[in-house]
Design a protein around this motif. Structure first.
Motif, mmCIF file in Angstrom:
data_model
loop_
_atom_site.group_PDB
_atom_site.id
_atom_site.type_symbol
_atom_site.label_atom_id
_atom_site.label_comp_id
_atom_site.label_asym_id
_atom_site.label_seq_id
_atom_site.Cartn_x
_atom_site.Cartn_y
_atom_site.Cartn_z
ATOM 1 N N THR A 150 0.803 -1.163 0.065
ATOM 2 C CA THR A 150 0.049 0.163 -0.205
ATOM 3 C C THR A 150 0.842 1.137 0.023
ATOM 4 O O THR A 150 1.848 1.283 0.489
ATOM 5 C CB THR A 150 -0.958 -0.130 1.235
ATOM 6 N N HIS A 151 0.195 2.173 -0.469
ATOM 7 C CA HIS A 151 0.860 3.597 -0.565
ATOM 8 C C HIS A 151 -0.064 4.713 -0.249
ATOM 9 O O HIS A 151 -0.911 4.902 -0.510
ATOM 10 C CB HIS A 151 1.531 4.021 -2.162
ATOM 11 N N GLU A 152 0.400 5.519 0.735
ATOM 12 C CA GLU A 152 -0.460 6.756 1.435
ATOM 13 C C GLU A 152 -1.160 7.549 0.247
ATOM 14 O O GLU A 152 -2.266 8.136 0.840
ATOM 15 C CB GLU A 152 0.269 7.102 2.529
ATOM 16 N N ASP A 153 -0.276 7.669 -0.470
ATOM 17 C CA ASP A 153 -0.871 8.758 -1.442
ATOM 18 C C ASP A 153 -1.718 8.148 -2.721
ATOM 19 O O ASP A 153 -2.946 8.808 -2.830
ATOM 20 C CB ASP A 153 0.344 9.861 -2.098
ATOM 21 N N TRP A 154 -1.111 7.348 -3.259
ATOM 22 C CA TRP A 154 -1.709 6.893 -4.791
ATOM 23 C C TRP A 154 -2.378 5.564 -4.302
ATOM 24 O O TRP A 154 -3.295 5.329 -5.084
ATOM 25 C CB TRP A 154 -0.926 6.467 -5.692
ATOM 26 N N GLY A 155 -2.155 4.961 -3.403
ATOM 27 C CA GLY A 155 -3.029 3.722 -2.882
ATOM 28 C C GLY A 155 -2.123 2.299 -2.887
ATOM 29 O O GLY A 155 -2.010 1.765 -1.970
ATOM 30 N N TYR A 156 -1.315 2.088 -4.019
ATOM 31 C CA TYR A 156 -0.579 1.250 -3.955
ATOM 32 C C TYR A 156 0.731 1.171 -4.762
ATOM 33 O O TYR A 156 1.099 2.401 -5.291
ATOM 34 C CB TYR A 156 -1.288 0.046 -4.802
ATOM 35 N N LYS A 157 1.702 0.376 -4.434
ATOM 36 C CA LYS A 157 3.250 0.614 -5.204
ATOM 37 C C LYS A 157 3.510 -0.849 -5.428
ATOM 38 O O LYS A 157 3.368 -1.818 -4.709
ATOM 39 C CB LYS A 157 4.170 1.148 -4.094
ATOM 40 N N LEU A 158 4.158 -0.913 -6.775
ATOM 41 C CA LEU A 158 4.558 -2.297 -7.305
ATOM 42 C C LEU A 158 6.134 -2.216 -7.100
ATOM 43 O O LEU A 158 6.724 -1.291 -7.712
ATOM 44 C CB LEU A 158 4.333 -2.745 -8.688
ATOM 45 N N LEU A 159 6.561 -3.209 -6.375
ATOM 46 C CA LEU A 159 8.015 -3.309 -6.089
ATOM 47 C C LEU A 159 8.635 -4.537 -6.748
ATOM 48 O O LEU A 159 8.016 -5.608 -7.146
ATOM 49 C CB LEU A 159 8.379 -3.753 -4.748
ATOM 50 N N TYR A 160 9.772 -4.405 -7.139
ATOM 51 C CA TYR A 160 10.349 -5.567 -7.986
ATOM 52 C C TYR A 160 12.029 -5.816 -7.461
ATOM 53 O O TYR A 160 12.553 -4.806 -7.069
ATOM 54 C CB TYR A 160 10.796 -5.002 -9.514
ATOM 55 N N SER A 161 12.418 -7.057 -7.513
ATOM 56 C CA SER A 161 13.666 -7.252 -6.803
ATOM 57 C C SER A 161 14.381 -8.581 -7.962
ATOM 58 O O SER A 161 13.481 -9.285 -8.150
ATOM 59 C CB SER A 161 13.597 -8.015 -5.449
ATOM 60 N N LEU A 162 15.681 -8.409 -8.095
ATOM 61 C CA LEU A 162 16.230 -9.478 -8.655
ATOM 62 C C LEU A 162 16.378 -10.642 -7.946
ATOM 63 O O LEU A 162 16.369 -11.836 -8.406
ATOM 64 C CB LEU A 162 17.565 -8.796 -9.284
ATOM 65 N N ASP A 163 16.558 -10.523 -6.612
ATOM 66 C CA ASP A 163 17.257 -11.418 -5.744
ATOM 67 C C ASP A 163 16.195 -11.766 -4.766
ATOM 68 O O ASP A 163 16.501 -12.832 -3.753
ATOM 69 C CB ASP A 163 18.525 -11.055 -5.071
ATOM 70 N N GLY A 164 15.196 -10.972 -4.544
ATOM 71 C CA GLY A 164 13.928 -11.149 -3.482
ATOM 72 C C GLY A 164 14.341 -10.575 -2.243
ATOM 73 O O GLY A 164 13.819 -10.621 -1.312
ATOM 74 N N ASN A 165 15.656 -9.882 -2.109
ATOM 75 C CA ASN A 165 16.061 -9.242 -1.083
ATOM 76 C C ASN A 165 15.811 -7.298 -1.028
ATOM 77 O O ASN A 165 15.396 -6.928 -0.274
ATOM 78 C CB ASN A 165 17.450 -9.603 -0.495
ATOM 79 N N ASN A 166 16.520 -7.078 -2.190
ATOM 80 C CA ASN A 166 16.494 -5.732 -2.457
ATOM 81 C C ASN A 166 15.587 -5.109 -3.440
ATOM 82 O O ASN A 166 15.653 -5.487 -4.803
ATOM 83 C CB ASN A 166 18.040 -5.323 -2.848
ATOM 84 N N TYR A 167 14.391 -4.744 -2.828
ATOM 85 C CA TYR A 167 13.467 -4.159 -3.805
ATOM 86 C C TYR A 167 13.467 -2.648 -4.311
ATOM 87 O O TYR A 167 14.043 -1.961 -3.606
ATOM 88 C CB TYR A 167 11.879 -4.360 -3.186
ATOM 89 N N LYS A 168 12.932 -2.440 -5.504
ATOM 90 C CA LYS A 168 13.100 -1.095 -6.064
ATOM 91 C C LYS A 168 11.743 -0.868 -6.462
ATOM 92 O O LYS A 168 10.940 -1.863 -6.784
ATOM 93 C CB LYS A 168 13.966 -0.879 -7.326
ATOM 94 N N THR A 169 10.976 0.456 -6.523
ATOM 95 C CA THR A 169 9.602 0.738 -7.041
ATOM 96 C C THR A 169 9.698 0.533 -8.567
ATOM 97 O O THR A 169 10.444 1.304 -9.469
ATOM 98 C CB THR A 169 9.338 2.056 -6.663
ATOM 99 N N LYS A 170 8.674 -0.177 -8.945
ATOM 100 C CA LYS A 170 8.371 -0.258 -10.743
ATOM 101 C C LYS A 170 7.278 0.880 -10.772
ATOM 102 O O LYS A 170 7.775 1.876 -11.503
ATOM 103 C CB LYS A 170 7.660 -1.570 -10.883
#
Length: 256
Positions: A150-170
């Motif tokens: 969830t994201h407080e402003d828009w509603g939701y955030k999609l995250l992506y990670s190559l290794d399952g540990n370090n996530y970045k926002t899509k």
């Protein structure tokens, strides 16, 4: 183009020969086959051609010009296909960059048996199969790991990670339904602004059964099983050669 011809030509292009059932198996197959046969590319923008929002024109260019397109074009195309088939689908919007707007990106949400699935064939790199709309659930894909929070402003955030540990926002997104025409004002920015990521970068990407291949300026990237390898492209002629070799795109068909 009438409904039956549109569906026939699209499915022929993506080499889809299964039965058209309104189920998850069919939805996944369409998503996968699109990624395997239609590239993401921004080459029209680089060579001063307009983003198309008319699905008939996009399909014609893809079939006859062996081309792809950007998110507005590719997901707009998929939106019409899924509606014609009979899926309960709506268009959503997302913010990709920190300085962007909620109309940076468009993608789809499909409702099936009281579950929702994200359908997105319009990014350089994203999930290979439709992603279940499930909050905080880690979903593994052949290109990495995805998670919706969830994201407080828009509603939701999609995250992506190559290794399952370090996530970045899509991208950030809301569930408010959009119309394709809503994105028209934002196309001008991506086509012409000096700060547009599409004006300043040549990008083409496509999937194989094992990997996602991306050609961006002087770098060829291959993402497979959560591992990304990169190869330097030495000059423009090599870029042109890779376009033809990997994506079957002839640069002459764009620049003339």
């Amino acid at each position: 183009m009438d409904k039956e011809l549109f569906v026939k030509e699209y499915l022929k292009k993506i080499n889809f020969h299964n039965n058209l059932n309104l189920d998850l198996e069919t939805l996944k197959k369409i998503h996968i086959q699109h990624l395997l046969h239609i590239p993401f590319d921004n080459l029209d923008i680089v060579y001063n051609k307009k983003i198309e929002l008319d699905a008939d024109k996009v399909l014609n260019r893809i079939i006859n010009g062996h081309r792809g397109g950007v998110c507005y074009e590719l997901n707009g195309l998929a939106l019409r296909l899924l509606k014609y088939i009979g899926f309960n689908v709506k268009c959503l919007s997302g913010q990709v960059s920190d300085k962007g707007t909620l109309f940076d990106h468009n993608f789809l949400m499909v409702e099936l048996q009281n579950e929702n699935w994200l359908f997105d064939v319009g990014l350089e790199q994203n999930f290979f199969e439709p992603l279940k709309f499930s909050i905080n659930e880690v979903q593994k894909d052949k290109v990495g790991y995805f998670k919706i929070i969830t994201h407080e402003d828009w509603g939701y955030k999609l995250l992506y990670s190559l290794d399952g540990n370090n996530y970045k926002t899509k991208y950030l997104f809301s569930l408010q339904e959009r119309q394709i025409e809503d994105f028209k004002p934002y196309c001008a920015f991506f086509e012409a602004s000096i700060t547009s990521p599409f004006v300043n970068n040549k990008i083409c990407a496509i999937s194989t059964e094992e990997a996602r291949i991306s050609l961006k300026n002087d770098t060829l990237s291959i993402t497979q099983s959560g591992v990304q390898s990169k190869t330097k492209i030495e000059n423009n002629q090599e870029f042109v050669n890779k376009l033809k070799e990997i994506f079957n795109i002839d640069l002459n068909t764009i620049t003339i």
